[in-house]
Design an enzyme around this catalytic site. Structure first.
Site, mmCIF file in Angstrom:
data_model
loop_
_atom_site.group_PDB
_atom_site.id
_atom_site.type_symbol
_atom_site.label_atom_id
_atom_site.label_comp_id
_atom_site.label_asym_id
_atom_site.label_seq_id
_atom_site.Cartn_x
_atom_site.Cartn_y
_atom_site.Cartn_z
ATOM 1 N N HIS B 211 35.803 45.091 36.707
ATOM 2 C CA HIS B 211 35.906 43.673 37.061
ATOM 3 C C HIS B 211 35.334 43.470 38.456
ATOM 4 O O HIS B 211 35.426 44.360 39.307
ATOM 5 C CB HIS B 211 37.367 43.226 37.012
ATOM 6 C CG HIS B 211 37.849 43.004 35.605
ATOM 7 N ND1 HIS B 211 38.922 42.224 35.291
ATOM 8 C CD2 HIS B 211 37.378 43.459 34.428
ATOM 9 C CE1 HIS B 211 39.104 42.221 33.985
ATOM 10 N NE2 HIS B 211 38.184 42.966 33.432
ATOM 11 N N CYS B 242 41.562 39.197 33.219
ATOM 12 C CA CYS B 242 42.841 39.579 32.618
ATOM 13 C C CYS B 242 43.874 38.512 32.941
ATOM 14 O O CYS B 242 44.137 38.249 34.106
ATOM 15 C CB CYS B 242 43.303 40.926 33.160
ATOM 16 S SG CYS B 242 45.012 41.308 32.689
#
Lengths: 301, 301
Positions: B211, B242
């Site tokens: 990420h 997320c």
């Protein structure tokens, strides 16, 4: 907890370009006292080299027309260098008069950009640099040389490695102590970085200057560190770019670089918290959010 | 013109997570026919693995409540795999019924995230996975295992490498063909990536899932490639993240990854132009600009 990586340096110098390369490309008018505070904050955060301003003619860079006043206001911290950008002898004279301690000149790696940015040919640009570097050295100033468009330019495509090396070696030959290899339009990838750095005989005199236009700035930096480079240009909060190249946006953000370096256990001498709060402060003044991912992540509530 | 780099693979498989991990975290409601078109476009751009959707209970992920209908609408292109995320036996039964060709399960590398995301302990999560993997394998399905929080989590700090390896090796031991090591909150740096990958005995069965929360996704990917990984998760246009981790934002953008890989001369089988136009099309539907730098740069006028 740092996780070192084999073959990387233990220490990296971040050459901070925010006050010059960053603010030069902002449309907001930043008052001179704010610029001075910006630089004081950067020194307080631990920066050892802060490019303060530019003596390019105000017709070209009106954002930095207050260069003289800024230098006069600066409280210089011992041990910190404050180089200024200088295009010609006239700019050098002003820099000397105002007691600049170091200058930077800017060259092009491509014919087209030399014509557009310097109004010179690739060859004749050196006629302009030679007397500037000579007089600067005579006056005890160190000279850094930027080379723009080292990976490609918008008109000629990829820049041949040999051509960049030829330009760079001539600048080093004039007496410049450091070359900053710029990916002005951000098109480079890590193998290109390695190839370019390996083609120079003196990697210890190289710095890299990456733009994040295609998201490649930090991975290119990693490749540069692996190739032996220990000086990396970056801009507080990722502000700035190049006004003369349409697709050029965003210098590598200092904070994103520091996150990687500290994670790798590489010393920078910088306080990340102070850098982030400076970027948050600056973003409010510029009325736009910082493009730095670290600033965005760490400044969330 | 590609510039290869020593020690990197010649070919990389991009595991595309946009339709699942991306859309699952978008607030916009995307109609099922648009999801199908999205996946068809990705296959047309050359993707060989596209995670299509999730059979997690719609109470948890309402954005993907149409998983069954989507699978039914899909025109599956020969040679392309369309894995689906499956949390438990009930999800697996639905996936089998709808003729999914591959599944993915998701595990946690940390105690706290196992409790929060799975309502299990680090140890007892395997009781949940074991029958799912066994029945999937019995039915001829391949099983990928995601491991979340491999570099750190918001509660426990950095995740010990040994702990991730212990979780990962058990999942491989159950019969999973591939482990996707997730930096769910984006805190990792390249040396940590190298240390983690080197600690596994089977780097060829690893994928990485980064990420970009702190801007580190692409440099971490470079480190993973240098360590021998050849499968990289990415999301079209960088959509997704997320939902259960406050500071988690942004998967690595497929386009930014492809720019680097193609620049390095690494084959992906992907058509960057088609990827960018898909991201531009999707950004309009989601009514927000793509966070991918490549998409931003290439879609400018």
């Amino acid at each position: 907890m740092p996780y070192p990586m084999e073959g990387l340096p233990h220490q990296v110098t971040i050459y901070e370009v925010g006050p010059r390369d960053g603010l030069q490309n902002e449309s907001a008018i930043v008052p001179v006292e704010v610029k001075a505070e910006f630089i004081h904050r950067l020194a307080d955060a631990g920066h050892k080299v802060i490019e303060a301003t530019s003596f390019v003619h105000p017709d070209w860079v009106p954002q930095l027309a207050d260069a003289g006043e800024l230098l006069a206001r600066l409280h210089r911290k011992p041990g910190v260098r404050y180089p200024v950008l200088v295009p010609n002898l006239r700019g050098l004279d002003r820099a000397l008069e105002l007691q600049a301690d170091e200058i930077a000149i800017f060259a092009s790696a491509t014919e087209t950009f030399a014509a557009k940015n310097l109004n010179r040919s690739l060859e004749s640009q050196f006629d302009m640099f030679e007397p500037v570097v000579a007089r600067a050295l005579d006056n005890g100033l160190k000279v850094r040389a930027y080379v723009s468009m080292c990976f490609g330019d918008p008109w000629e495509g990829p820049t041949p490695v040999k051509q960049v090396v030829a330009v760079g070696e001539r600048l080093l030959g004039l007496g410049c102590h450091e070359l900053s290899l710029g990916d002005t339009i951000g098109v480079g990838t890590p193998g290109h970085v390695t190839a370019l750095i390996d083609a120079f005989r003196t990697p210890e005199r190289l710095a890299v200057h990456f733009h994040d236009t295609y998201g490649q700035a930090l991975s290119n930096t990693l490749a540069a560190l692996e190739a032996g480079v220990t000086t990396v240009d970056a801009s507080t909060g990722g502000i700035g770019g190049c006004p003369y190249a349409a697709s050029a946006t965003g210098n590598l953000a200092t904070e994103d670089l520091v996150w990687m370096l500290h994670g790798l256990g590489i010393e920078t001498g910088l306080d990340l918290g102070k850098l982030v709060s400076t970027s948050v402060w600056l973003a409010e003044l510029l009325a736009r959010p910082s493009p730095s991912r670290v600033v965005q992540a760490l400044s969330k509530g």
